[in-house]
Scaffold this motif. Structure first.
Motif: not given
Length: 78
Positions: A29-38
């Motif tokens: 994923h790209g950098r940064g804290t937050g929601p991600a989707l698998a």
């Protein structure tokens, strides 16, 4: 009520390598804290998790009041 799992990514240049809580593999994923989707989750849109970037300062979320006092609209002319 279902909550999203939280995983801490491993920095790798402009990316975070995240251990997937669903397939036990790794996702980029790209950098940064937050929601991600698998994209490995069998049901589209349900493979969400909270991704933490260890290099970002800790963010403290604060709930807004349920019934905030209405404020008059202000227009700022520049």
């Amino acid at each position: 009520m279902t909550t999203m799992p939280t995983v801490t990514g491993r920095p790798d240049g402009p990316h975070l390598i995240a251990p997937c809580p669903y397939c036990r593999g790794e996702h980029v994923h790209g950098r940064g804290t937050g929601p991600a989707l698998a994209d490995c989750h069998p049901i589209e849109g349900l493979g969400a998790y909270h991704l933490v970037d260890p290099d970002e300062p800790e963010v403290v979320w604060q709930a807004a009041p349920l019934n905030p006092t209405p404020q008059p609209a202000r227009l700022r002319l520049v």
